[in-house]
Design an enzyme around this catalytic site. Structure first.
Site, PDB file in Angstrom:
ATOM      1  CD  GLU A 263      -6.625 -10.289   4.814  1.00 19.97           C
ATOM      2  OE1 GLU A 263      -7.698  -9.979   5.480  1.00 19.97           O
ATOM      3  OE2 GLU A 263      -6.718 -11.282   4.126  1.00 19.97           O
ATOM      4  CB  CYS A 300      -6.864  -3.199   9.582  1.00 21.68           C
ATOM      5  SG  CYS A 300      -5.708  -4.203  10.167  1.00 21.68           S
TER       6      CYS A 300
HETATM    7  P1  NAP Z   1      -5.210   2.108   0.131  1.00 27.57           P
HETATM    8  O1  NAP Z   1      -5.243   3.765   0.033  1.00 27.57           O
HETATM    9  O2  NAP Z   1      -6.286   1.242  -0.515  1.00 27.57           O
HETATM   10  O3  NAP Z   1      -3.957   1.941  -0.626  1.00 27.57           O
HETATM   11  C1  NAP Z   1      -3.401   0.659  -0.928  1.00 27.57           C
HETATM   12  C2  NAP Z   1      -2.603   0.575  -2.021  1.00 27.57           C
HETATM   13  O4  NAP Z   1      -3.355   0.304  -2.911  1.00 27.57           O
HETATM   14  C3  NAP Z   1      -1.869   1.649  -2.353  1.00 27.57           C
HETATM   15  O5  NAP Z   1      -0.638   1.094  -3.034  1.00 27.57           O
HETATM   16  C4  NAP Z   1      -2.690   2.441  -3.419  1.00 27.57           C
HETATM   17  O6  NAP Z   1      -1.918   3.308  -4.212  1.00 27.57           O
HETATM   18  C5  NAP Z   1      -3.297   1.367  -4.005  1.00 27.57           C
HETATM   19  N1  NAP Z   1      -4.779   1.893  -4.596  1.00 27.57           N
HETATM   20  C6  NAP Z   1      -5.625   2.257  -3.759  1.00 27.57           C
HETATM   21  N2  NAP Z   1      -6.787   2.518  -4.648  1.00 27.57           N
HETATM   22  C7  NAP Z   1      -6.442   1.993  -5.753  1.00 27.57           C
HETATM   23  C8  NAP Z   1      -7.144   2.134  -6.996  1.00 27.57           C
HETATM   24  N3  NAP Z   1      -8.315   2.364  -7.091  1.00 27.57           N
HETATM   25  N4  NAP Z   1      -6.439   1.605  -8.042  1.00 27.57           N
HETATM   26  C9  NAP Z   1      -5.202   1.190  -8.129  1.00 27.57           C
HETATM   27  N5  NAP Z   1      -4.583   1.201  -6.922  1.00 27.57           N
HETATM   28  C10 NAP Z   1      -5.140   1.553  -5.859  1.00 27.57           C
HETATM   29  O7  NAP Z   1      -5.126   1.952   1.692  1.00 27.57           O
HETATM   30  P2  NAP Z   1      -4.116   2.504   2.805  1.00 27.57           P
HETATM   31  O8  NAP Z   1      -4.618   4.008   2.814  1.00 27.57           O
HETATM   32  O9  NAP Z   1      -2.776   2.320   2.747  1.00 27.57           O
HETATM   33  O10 NAP Z   1      -4.594   1.857   4.306  1.00 27.57           O
HETATM   34  C11 NAP Z   1      -5.675   2.332   4.925  1.00 27.57           C
HETATM   35  C12 NAP Z   1      -6.943   1.482   4.913  1.00 27.57           C
HETATM   36  O11 NAP Z   1      -6.518   0.192   4.846  1.00 27.57           O
HETATM   37  C13 NAP Z   1      -7.746   1.637   6.084  1.00 27.57           C
HETATM   38  O12 NAP Z   1      -9.066   1.391   5.782  1.00 27.57           O
HETATM   39  C14 NAP Z   1      -7.498   0.162   7.061  1.00 27.57           C
HETATM   40  O13 NAP Z   1      -8.404  -0.193   7.700  1.00 27.57           O
HETATM   41  C15 NAP Z   1      -7.029  -0.495   5.804  1.00 27.57           C
HETATM   42  N6  NAP Z   1      -6.217  -1.639   6.336  1.00 27.57           N
HETATM   43  C16 NAP Z   1      -6.519  -2.956   6.569  1.00 27.57           C
HETATM   44  C17 NAP Z   1      -5.631  -4.133   7.039  1.00 27.57           C
HETATM   45  C18 NAP Z   1      -6.078  -5.306   7.026  1.00 27.57           C
HETATM   46  O14 NAP Z   1      -5.290  -6.049   7.187  1.00 27.57           O
HETATM   47  N7  NAP Z   1      -7.221  -5.686   6.799  1.00 27.57           N
HETATM   48  C19 NAP Z   1      -4.240  -3.502   7.492  1.00 27.57           C
HETATM   49  C20 NAP Z   1      -4.097  -2.229   7.452  1.00 27.57           C
HETATM   50  C21 NAP Z   1      -4.979  -1.244   6.987  1.00 27.57           C
HETATM   51  P3  NAP Z   1      -1.288   4.669  -3.896  1.00 27.57           P
HETATM   52  O15 NAP Z   1       0.025   4.399  -3.305  1.00 27.57           O
HETATM   53  O16 NAP Z   1      -1.288   5.375  -5.192  1.00 27.57           O
HETATM   54  O17 NAP Z   1      -2.202   5.457  -3.186  1.00 27.57           O
END
Ligand code: NAP
Length: 505
Positions: A263, A300
């Site tokens: 998501e 989001c």
């Molecule tokens: P994120 O930076 O993508 O992190 C999510 C998880 O994925 C973390 O555990 C992160 O690890 C890991 N991760 C990220 N990139 C990775 C990679 N290249 N390789 C391996 N692991 C990776 O997202 P966020 O900052 O938590 O959330 C913000 C974003 O989420 C916003 O864009 C928002 O719109 C979206 N969001 C979407 C929803 C939905 O339901 N669609 C809900 C909430 C938020 P680390 O801990 O090491 O960073």
């Protein structure tokens, strides 16, 4: 109760060290140190999860419901400590964390009720036709079965409801799938205290300890190893488009590809139809400002784009929005990285010829102030970047020349979590043109509301065509989300004594 994290990983009932430590980066309060995850810990957790599946995957729905309710009770028992560390780590106000805890425990209890009813099993039965010509038909029954160990990645902006014991974990456990959580580096202490609640529930209910593990991150290899582990059968992910896409690609490239339920982000466009805009431009502007700035815009489902037909009502709407946004004080963002990304996004918009600034506020460090820009339909359609999410309280008004152009714009949007129509009864014909377009774009189409605030109910869809999610047939919120972790199996001519118990109760 003051909570001091152990700073360790929970692997199948044991708290373990990793290799080295990383420090938390709280918005306020003490910095704690957490063991960095390793590939070896991932292997141990996945093997324990597979071992646990042989009992948990075949447990009764009543046993799993009791487990889910005990997790909810254990989270409630740690309420104040969870609020305290959650607020320190994320900067979110205590009231927001209290509400999110209620949502988290509510989800766990909702799944307990849901599996007890058995509707998720989708039981089907086709009777045998022994006399059918030219060949007899066998008896066939269908039921949904759990898929095996599931990996879960939570998001930074919902440290409880989309994290360690959040919707993905609740749905997977309800289905009968053990879970390995990759802890989010933005809230490792919150992740740990919730893991302690799950550990306590495991001990109280006697389920296999391999049913749940939490590996803290601190390095990207942990997530990579987890999604590539051969014993993992699906991934639930909430987070950024870039992170989700990277992990999705790893899942697809495995020798045995597995579903990746990501998501991701969304700009959640709103279409303000002329009669509604004319009748209540000011109320709509104030309402939008409230929704756009709620939680520093870190949702989001934040409605980042408002499409209006150019004219006097559009002027009143933008003026009211600017006026309301200008009164919003800077708000702390979840992490330094998210604050930097917001400031970069704001600078990117401010530097574009295609947009006119309506309200530009400069915020510093980890704080965000609202920003509002404006562009035309033609410019929006010619500049793809204007449709990309800026995570935070940044809005874009798109002025179109006609309802035809509004429909053209709607057709041009990428996949969204939500799309909203604001309308009065005299707008019905225009809305009828938009509805079929918007339902092809979004998982949830709303009328006369704001999309922030996702109800956790049977009929909710929180997902949508890519890039809103990587799997448009799924939702990550609501009881339907359990289907991600189930697989239909048909049983042909199977005697009753051999059928899974779920056929009977
Ligand atoms: P994120 O930076 O993508 O992190 C999510 C998880 O994925 C973390 O555990 C992160 O690890 C890991 N991760 C990220 N990139 C990775 C990679 N290249 N390789 C391996 N692991 C990776 O997202 P966020 O900052 O938590 O959330 C913000 C974003 O989420 C916003 O864009 C928002 O719109 C979206 N969001 C979407 C929803 C939905 O339901 N669609 C809900 C909430 C938020 P680390 O801990 O090491 O960073």
């Amino acid at each position: 109760m003051v909570f001091t994290p152990k700073g360790k990983h929970l692997v199948a009932g044991e708290w373990l060290d990793g290799e080295g430590t990383f420090g938390s980066a709280p918005a306020h309060g003490p910095v704690y140190h957490f063991a960095i995850g390793t590939v070896e810990l991932v292997n141990r957790a996945c093997e324990a999860a597979e071992e646990a599946f042989w009992s948990f995957g075949y447990s009764s729905r009543a046993e799993r419901a009791a487990f889910l309710r005990t997790i909810a009770d254990e989270i409630d028992a740690r309420a104040d400590a969870i609020t305290e560390i959650g607020s320190q780590e994320t900067g979110l106000p205590e009231a927001r964390l209290q509400g999110e805890r209620g949502r988290t425990t509510g989800q766990l209890r909702l799944f307990a009720d849901h599996i007890e009813k058995g509707e998720h099993l989708d039981r089907r039965f086709d009777a045998a036709m022994p006399d059918r010509k030219p060949a007899p038909r066998p008896e066939i029954r269908l039921i949904q079965r759990p898929i095996g160990p599931v990996a879960v990645f939570g998001a930074s902006n919902f440290p409880l409801a989309f994290s360690t014991a959040g919707g993905d974990t609740a749905a997977a456990l309800a289905a009968g799938c053990p879970v390995v959580v990759k802890g989010h580096s933005a809230h490792p202490g919150t992740g740990e205290i919730v893991a302690q609640a799950i550990e306590a529930a495991i001990r109280k209910t006697g389920v296999h300890p391999g049913v749940f593990s939490l590996i803290q991150g601190g390095c990207r290899e942990v997530g990579h190893a987890l999604v590539q582990h051969p014993l993992i059968k699906a991934v639930g992910f909430t987070g950024s488009l870039a992170g989700g896409r990277a992990l999705f690609d790893l899942c697809a490239a495995r020798p045995e590809p597995i579903p990746f339920f990501g998501e991701l982000g969304s700009v959640n466009p709103m279409f303000l139809l002329p009669e509604a805009l004319n009748a209540r431009a000011e109320t709509l502007g104030q309402g939008w400002a409230g929704s756009l700035t709620m939680g520093a815009g870190q949702f989001c489902t934040n409605p980042g784009i408002a499409v209006v037909v150019d004219g006097a009502a559009a002027d009143r709407f933008t003026a009211a929005t600017v006026e309301a946004l200008a009164t919003v004080a800077p708000q702390t963002m979840l992490t330094d990285g998210i604050a930097k990304a917001y400031h970069d996004g704001q600078a990117r918009f401010a530097s574009r010829n295609a947009v006119k600034p309506l309200l530009v506020t400069r915020s510093t460090d980890r704080a965000a102030s609202p920003n509002l820009f404006e562009t035309t339909g033609a410019q929006f359609l010619s500049d793809h970047a204007l449709g990309e999410e800026v995570f935070g309280p940044l809005g874009l008004v798109v002025r179109v020349g006609s309802l035809d152009e509004m429909e053209q714009l709607a057709r041009g949007f990428e996949g969204q979590l939500t799309a909203t129509i604001h309308m009065d009864s005299a707008d019905l014909d225009a809305a009828r043109r938009l509805r079929p377009v918007l339902e092809r774009k979004a998982g949830r189409v709303l009328v006369n509301g704001f999309p922030t605030g996702v109800e956790v109910v049977d009929s909710m869809v929180h997902g949508g065509p890519y890039p809103a999610s990587t799997n448009f047939g799924a939702t990550s919120v609501g009881t339907l989300s359990i289907r991600r972790f189930l697989r239909p199996v048909a049983y042909q001519n199977m005697p009753e004594g051999l059928l899974p118990e779920d056929f009977l109760g």
